[in-house]
Design an enzyme around this catalytic site. Structure first.
Site, PDB file in Angstrom:
ATOM      1  N   LYS A   1     -15.324  16.496 -35.779  1.00 51.53           N
ATOM      2  CA  LYS A   1     -14.263  16.395 -36.791  1.00 51.53           C
ATOM      3  C   LYS A   1     -14.750  17.121 -38.043  1.00 51.53           C
ATOM      4  O   LYS A   1     -15.935  17.047 -38.392  1.00 51.53           O
ATOM      5  CB  LYS A   1     -14.017  14.918 -37.093  1.00 51.53           C
ATOM      6  CG  LYS A   1     -12.895  14.658 -38.095  1.00 51.53           C
ATOM      7  CD  LYS A   1     -12.634  13.152 -38.214  1.00 51.53           C
ATOM      8  CE  LYS A   1     -11.441  12.883 -39.129  1.00 51.53           C
ATOM      9  NZ  LYS A   1     -11.106  11.446 -39.204  1.00 51.53           N
TER      10      LYS A   1
ATOM     11  N   SER B   1      -6.469   9.764 -38.837  1.00 55.91           N
ATOM     12  CA  SER B   1      -6.740  11.086 -39.352  1.00 55.91           C
ATOM     13  C   SER B   1      -7.452  12.002 -38.358  1.00 55.91           C
ATOM     14  O   SER B   1      -7.517  13.210 -38.602  1.00 55.91           O
ATOM     15  CB  SER B   1      -7.559  10.988 -40.646  1.00 55.91           C
ATOM     16  OG  SER B   1      -8.792  10.379 -40.393  1.00 55.91           O
TER      17      SER B   1
ATOM     18  N   SER C   1      -8.439   5.510 -37.736  1.00 55.34           N
ATOM     19  CA  SER C   1      -8.356   6.956 -37.543  1.00 55.34           C
ATOM     20  C   SER C   1      -8.985   7.532 -36.289  1.00 55.34           C
ATOM     21  O   SER C   1      -8.833   8.724 -36.041  1.00 55.34           O
ATOM     22  CB  SER C   1      -8.967   7.666 -38.762  1.00 55.34           C
ATOM     23  OG  SER C   1      -8.141   7.455 -39.879  1.00 55.34           O
TER      24      SER C   1
END
Lengths: 480, 95, 474
Positions: C65, C140, C164
């Site tokens: 990420k 997210s 997330s």
């Protein structure tokens, strides 16, 4: 004339002498090139985290124990949020609701001998900010983050001082203590010890007046002058019908005035909250006990002991306890010569202090160590040499000429204490100066010293002065 | 119900966010809504509960007092938007 | 091509493919699915040049990420503020996965600074759900979930502050794991809400999550909140089975907001666990509804402070032609941050303000205690707690952007877990109208092992976790 009283409280920032910073492993050494001692954490790169330095915590606890404060078993780091270029995270990690040290007292002695007890509100751990350079660039300021993150304890006094003299005495007492405990090098020029003074005035019996904060005054002398000016300024203003604005001021040493820095009415809301990156700091009972056990005998306790047990004057005791290294040195010598502490004190505060001062040397780097000085003083005590001769020997030792005994032997400085020899010499002297003897006997008492002087000269200073005095009195028929 | 513009203004100042008027209006609305949501906390049965700043009742792990970091001024210069003579530059600050 | 699992990748390596081949194939798959916009940076050069370590994940391609600092490789947090930021250091988990031998092919797209539940808050455009490209992948960690669901890589790292990792995993039909707070180092993971953030992993199965977590977990002296506690052998836990395992079913997790179809789907998955020997027990979590307001006080508060460092002085975006210090800060930040980030910064500033701190922040921390106590009470009688990960399946792009409150409310099943610092996992539990539905399992602090055991038991008897999205590479 109105009766004004000044109310003063000091906030002293004590830079702890840990090798690395409070929350990062960067060096704290002074004087490095800009931003060469700024780690990723210190520069607040995304993703970096603070990790507390165990030694900084120990030093803060040590301070707390030394001032008899409440030391928190659990204390919390809090974020003080504000934007300023020398504070890279946009917040300073400090302590707010649960500081590591609460309360405590400091005993301060003024120059006139008066003592005051100053209560402390608290002492808390926090990180120092970086430095700004404002005059190197045309339209810019330059930021150096070497200092950012250095461990500080902020020592906050209650507003219980009423004059610049009291404030300076307190500041000096704190300065001495933090050096004594070896938690701070106390170097004011380098900024290791910085003082903010909160000053207000009021008439006794009325509420406290509005206070102004004078920031970052970096010498004892300037603190005194800044406070004096500020008190005067406030009194004059109030008497002129003006209102004192609560604000932060700076001391301008060149002009000997304080001037406005920024108004606290426009103050930032710091939005303190517990730092979520730092769980509480917990100090166990075992750790407390260990630190308490390593506390040195504190300066005030030593001072009392020097007066009570060693019979020294307050003056001598004060001088000897200004620095721990001086005090340790004195003790080493005095313990080698029990019963002669006064002699030792005179030499440490006298000859040794002068020699160290001239050589710009610290006592820990003294060319004459405690055992060597003890050896010299032992020869005075046992009558081998006189005090006067000892000074010459001291000078020779300082110049590197080996031990006291070696020098005494090499130069044949042994005191003449044989009363027969002295008596013989005195007879010669009296025979040499019949006019002076007659004048003395006629009433001119001053000539006694002349004759003593001649006797010492004749023996190149080696005659035992006490015996010279005694035997000369006998020959001259002096009674009493 | 939006929060007062003056209040949003103050928050934007504290947070150093330069917001154009239109964005300010929208955010004032949003904040008002969010505060309405958050108001539910007011009736929560929290009497006698100590606030929880960290899960698991953690203690901070500490580090020994050792110098572990080296001079990174070169790397810092590479990522700094404005640096000169080894110093980060900002518009002149007058104290 | 079937679902990309670690087993499949390892089999390929044993069969004579070399790691370079695996890397090239992953890069090719990334290119062919570029329209999903799952990657912000594809690091072909770095992946090809990687010196492949010998560890348990040796040669396996994956993605990070874009919240994790990767040395020498742009790390943007999907923000204009850091669009050009190249960190000079690696996050701890980046170091650990490199040591384990895994090969990162790039940085995945996300909601800006991890703030969002749909991956529509990215400065680099939204990510599309491989199951239906008119829908969000969740957030997210939307890019990480999408890239695994698209069969590009076997796993991707994510972060989870309020769901997330779990929510996008549920929306994308893959398995997402959030460890206990403090289990994995946060050093180098750009902070959103420090007392809630944890690094997590998204993969095809509980077993694969276990393998990756094994490499990531453990104390880090650079993170004062990381716990110094032995890491369990997660692989060994996988085959424990669930016989006698007590699974709590809380009414509050199946509340009115949860669609009927979701309730049915999740109950069916739970029956599978029952059939495997688990015992379902009714429990309650009465404070659960308060978790949303509490989270939306605490997270923005911490974020408002964590993001104060972005000021254009030492790195990151700096506004041009500034007229003074205040202007430098205020314009750099206004230009650098998107609307959701600004919203949360302002909210956080508000709840910490003098006069509001007690009523909001302090009270929210008390409610946090209340919620943690609820879980503690529940765990006195059960080993795990289960429920739907989300109230419904992935929603359409743009559906909730005009209504932030609706977006926030949908996090109801996940945020409480972060408030209490517990571990949790979302596993695929079936489909509703062709779209994935997720079952969330919540464990006691540091009992990741039971989660892996339960997840693996379910995945041994079902194959929802291996289903292929229409947008996946076959």
């Amino acid at each position: 004339m109105n009766d004004w009283q000044a109310v003063i409280g000091l906030e002293i920032h004590v830079q702890l002498n840990t090798r690395s910073k409070l929350f990062s492993g960067a060096s704290t050494a002074y004087g490095a090139e800009p931003n060469t001692q700024a780690s990723w954490v210190d520069v607040a790169l995304p993703g970096t985290l603070p990790v507390p330095n165990i030694e900084a915590i120990r030093k803060a606890v040590t301070f707390g124990l030394a001032v008899g404060a409440d030391v928190a078993a659990e204390s919390i780091f809090a974020r003080k949020n504000y934007f300023y270029p020398d504070s890279p995270k946009g917040y300073q990690i400090s302590q707010y609701e649960r500081p590591i040290v609460a309360g405590g007292t400091i005993l301060a002695r003024l120059d006139d001998g008066r003592e005051i007890t100053v209560q402390l509100t608290r002492a808390h751990l926090e990180e120092d900010a970086g430095k700004s350079v404002h005059d190197a660039f045309h339209a810019a300021s330059g930021i150096d983050l070497n200092r950012a993150g250095t461990a500080l304890i902020e020592v906050v006094s209650e507003p219980v001082m009423h004059s610049s003299a009291e404030a300076v005495a307190y500041m000096k007492a704190v300065h001495r203590l933090v050096r004594w405990l070896d938690i701070c090098d106390g170097n004011l020029q380098e900024g290791s010890f910085r003082c903010d003074a909160n000053v207000s005035v009021h008439q006794p019996g009325t509420p406290f007046g509005t206070r102004c904060e004078i920031k970052n005054v970096n010498s004892f002398r300037f603190v005194e002058k800044a406070i004096d000016y500020e008190i005067e300024r406030q009194i004059r203003a109030i008497e002129n019908g003006e209102r004192i604005v609560q604000e932060t001021r700076l001391y301008d040493a060149a002009a000997n005035k304080t001037r406005t820095m920024r108004s606290k009415e426009d103050a930032e809301d710091y939005r303190y909250f517990p730092d979520p990156d730092l769980p509480p700091i917990r100090v166990t009972a075992t750790e407390f006990d260990a630190l308490r056990a390593t506390l040195p005998e504190l300066p005030d306790a030593r001072r009392s002991r020097y007066i009570d047990a060693h019979g020294l004057t307050a003056y001598d005791a004060n001088k000897l306890t200004e620095e721990r290294s001086t005090s340790d040195y004195f003790e080493a010598v005095a313990n080698a010569l029990p019963g002669h502490s006064k002699l030792v004190a005179n030499w440490v505060n006298g000859e040794l202090a002068a020699a160290l001062n001239e050589a710009q040397s610290a006592i820990t780097a003294s060319r004459i160590g405690a055992p060597a000085l003890a050896g010299l003083l032992a020869r005075i005590v046992d009558g081998t040499i006189s005090g006067k001769i000892a000074k010459d020997v001291f000078a020779a030792m300082w110049a590197g000429e080996q031990s006291a005994d070696a020098i005494i032997d090499a130069r044949g400085l042994r005191q003449i204490s044989d009363s027969g020899a002295i008596g013989q010499m005195l007879d010669d002297v009296l025979a040499q100066f019949p006019e002076q003897v007659a004048k003395y006997r006629a009433g001119d008492a001053k000539l006694f010293q002349f004759l003593v002087g001649q006797a010492m000269k004749a023996t190149k200073g080696k005659a035992n002065p006490t015996q010279v005095n005694e035997l000369l009195r006998e020959r001259l028929g002096v009674t009493g | 119900m939006a929060i007062e513009t003056a209040q949003l203004h103050r928050l934007a100042h504290l947070a150093r966010l330069d917001l154009p008027a239109e964005e300010e209006r929208l955010l004032a609305d949003d904040l008002g809504g969010l505060l309405g949501l958050i108001a539910q906390l007011q009736n929560a049965p929290v009497a006698g509960l100590t606030p929880m700043a960290h899960p698991h009742d953690l203690s901070a792990s500490l580090r020994p007092d050792r110098i572990t970091e080296v001079d990174q001024s070169g790397a810092l210069a590479r990522i700094a938007p404005e640096m000169e003579s080894g110093l980060f530059l900002v518009p002149k600050v007058i104290e | 091509m079937s679902a990309l699992t670690l087993a499949a990748q390892r089999a390929a390596l044993s069969a004579g493919r070399c790691s370079r081949d695996l890397t090239e194939e992953a890069l090719a798959r990334a290119a062919s699915t570029a329209s999903l916009n799952a990657l912000i940076s594809c690091d072909a050069e770095g992946a090809r040049a990687a010196a492949i370590g010998d560890g348990p994940l040796s040669g396996i391609p994956f993605a990070h990420k874009d919240l994790f600092c990767t040395r020498g490789l742009r790390t943007t947090c999907a923000s204009k503020m850091l669009a050009e930021f190249v960190p000079p250091y690696d996050a701890t988990i980046v170091e650990r996965l490199t040591s384990a031998g895994a090969v990162s092919i790039g940085k995945t797209n996300m909601d800006e600074f991890a703030m969002g539940s749909s991956n529509e808050n990215s400065a680099f455009g939204p990510v599309l759900n491989p199951w239906d490209t008119t829908r969000v992948p969740g957030g997210s960690s939307g890019g990480s979930a999408a890239i695994v669901a698209a069969n590009v890589v076997a796993f991707a790292t994510g972060s989870d502050t309020g769901g997330s990792v779990r929510q996008p995993a549920a929306f994308c039909g893959v398995t997402g794991f959030k460890p206990s707070y403090g289990r994995v180092s946060r050093y180098g993971m750009v902070a959103y809400a420090s007392s809630l953030d944890q690094a997590g992993v998204i993969a095809r199965s509980a077993a694969d999550c276990a393998d990756v977590l094994q490499a990531m977990a453990g104390h880090d002296p650079r993170d004062a909140t990381s716990v110094d506690r032995t890491v369990d052998d997660y692989r060994a836990a996988l085959d424990r089975g669930v016989r006698g395992l007590r699974i709590g079913i809380a009414r509050e997790l199946f509340s009115a907001g949860v669609s009927d179809a979701m309730q049915t789907t999740v109950h069916r998955a739970l029956h599978e666990l029952e059939a495997a020997g688990a015992i379902l027990v009714e429990i309650d979590l009465p404070s659960l509804p308060l978790s949303i307001p509490a989270y939306y006080v605490i997270a923005p508060a911490e974020a408002s402070s964590n993001l104060a460092r972005y000021d254009g002085v030492r790195y990151g975006r700096r506004a041009a032609a500034v007229k003074g210090l205040h202007d430098l800060y205020s314009r750099s930040r206004a230009e650098g941050f998107g609307t959701e980030v600004k919203r949360r910064i302002l909210t956080g500033t508000y709840v910490l303000s003098s006069g509001y701190y007690d009523a909001y922040y302090l009270r929210a921390q008390q409610v946090r205690r209340l919620i943690a106590n609820d879980f503690a009470r529940a765990f006195a009688t059960v080993d795990l707690i289960a429920g739907p990960t989300t109230p419904d399946v992935a929603f359409k792009l743009g559906e909730k952007t005009a209504d932030p409150l609706a977006m926030y409310a949908a996090d109801i099943n996940t945020v409480a877990v972060n408030l209490a610092g517990l571990p949790a996992m979302s596993v695929p539990a079936g489909f509703i109208g062709g779209l994935p539905a997720g079952l969330q399992l919540i464990g006691q602090a540091f009992d990741e092992a039971s989660l892996f055991a339960a997840g693996h038991a379910l995945q041994s008897r079902t194959d929802w976790h291996l289903a292929m999205a229409p947008g996946a590479v076959r």
